[in-house]
Design a protein around this motif. Structure first.
Motif, PDB file in Angstrom:
ATOM      1  N   ALA A  58      65.292  44.936  77.321  1.00 20.56           N
ATOM      2  CA  ALA A  58      65.151  44.682  78.761  1.00 20.56           C
ATOM      3  C   ALA A  58      65.653  43.293  79.108  1.00 20.56           C
ATOM      4  N   GLN A  59      65.363  42.309  78.240  1.00 21.50           N
ATOM      5  CA  GLN A  59      65.840  40.946  78.489  1.00 21.50           C
ATOM      6  C   GLN A  59      67.352  40.880  78.440  1.00 21.50           C
ATOM      7  N   VAL A  60      67.947  41.583  77.458  1.00 22.78           N
ATOM      8  CA  VAL A  60      69.416  41.605  77.343  1.00 22.78           C
ATOM      9  C   VAL A  60      70.039  42.248  78.571  1.00 22.78           C
ATOM     10  N   ALA A  61      69.457  43.362  79.024  1.00 26.92           N
ATOM     11  CA  ALA A  61      69.992  44.052  80.206  1.00 26.92           C
ATOM     12  C   ALA A  61      69.909  43.153  81.439  1.00 26.92           C
ATOM     13  N   GLU A  62      68.804  42.422  81.568  1.00 26.44           N
ATOM     14  CA  GLU A  62      68.651  41.522  82.717  1.00 26.44           C
ATOM     15  C   GLU A  62      69.673  40.391  82.676  1.00 26.44           C
TER      16      GLU A  62
END
Length: 247
Positions: free
Chosen positions: A170-174
């Motif tokens: 999720a952090q990478v996608a954000e």
């Protein structure tokens, strides 16, 4: 509304803790015990006052949500915002909960330490860390001799591996979304500057061909366009460079 300093002093005195930042309330433990000081029946054995991980924060807020539901308190709890341990979100919620406490606390004595059964208490982190191979729970010293985390994920047997992988994804996608937005914004302004540069160059060349005196304004604009700063130099002539990277 109470200030941050007043709120921290109130929380620390009521709960016999030593918080230094409002953000630390984002672990959820303090909110649960404030409600316990009012009603005296919050299951404090399920509250982790020294929570260090986000899954522990969420567990604390689950307890708090159950209390609100049982007491029919009509106040939404912005869990997703609070667990990020941002000052403003927790300040606003702490201000509300203090007003609620003032309106409902009966003045009875409250032994916060006894309600926690005297458990050792450390202030929670303001950011819930994501465990790595160096801090894997259950491994003495943080590292296991000869052991390494596989490239594909966490060691087998970790009950939290899937959750942590999802957090990282999720952090990478954000971050990817933010990067894409910045790239579009960069290209947008680059095109505008490029159009201005072409227009200025055409005007300067036109005045030179007609024998007229060069416009002072266009000369100044061109100087601004070609000015540089330390660490952001115009490449030497003859060296092919991608215009997008130069910008």
């Amino acid at each position: 509304m109470s200030s941050r300093t007043d709120l921290l002093a109130w929380v620390n005195e009521l709960l016999q803790i030593n918080y230094t930042k409002v953000e630390q309330c984002g672990s959820g433990g303090a909110y649960c015990q404030i409600m316990d000081s009012i009603y005296g029946d919050v299951p404090m054995n399920r509250v982790k006052m020294s929570a260090k991980h986000e899954y522990e924060y969420l567990a604390n807020f689950k307890v708090l949500q159950n209390v609100f539901k049982a007491k029919r308190i009509d106040k939404p709890i912005p869990v997703e915002k609070l667990v990020k341990c941002k000052m403003q979100d927790n300040l606003e919620f702490l201000q509300w909960i203090k007003k609620f406490w003032e309106a409902n606390y009966g003045g009875q004595g409250y032994d916060a330490v006894a309600r926690r059964k005297g458990a050792a208490l450390e202030p929670p982190a303001t950011v819930a860390p994501v465990p790595t191979s160096r801090s894997t729970p259950g491994v003495a010293g943080g590292n296991r001799a000869g052991g390494r985390t596989p490239l594909g994920g966490f060691r087998s047997g970790s009950a939290l591996s899937n959750e942590h992988v999802q957090q990282l994804q999720a952090q990478v996608a954000e971050l990817n979304g933010q990067l894409e937005g910045l790239e579009k914004e960069r290209d947008f302004y680059f095109e505008k500057l490029r159009e201005i540069e072409i227009l200025v160059q055409e005007q300067i060349e036109s005045t030179e061909e007609s024998g007229k005196e060069e416009s002072v304004v266009f000369g100044k604009i061109q100087k601004i366009l070609y000015s540089t700063e330390d660490g952001f130099e115009v490449p030497e002539q003859g060296v092919p460079v991608d215009e997008e990277e130069t910008f």
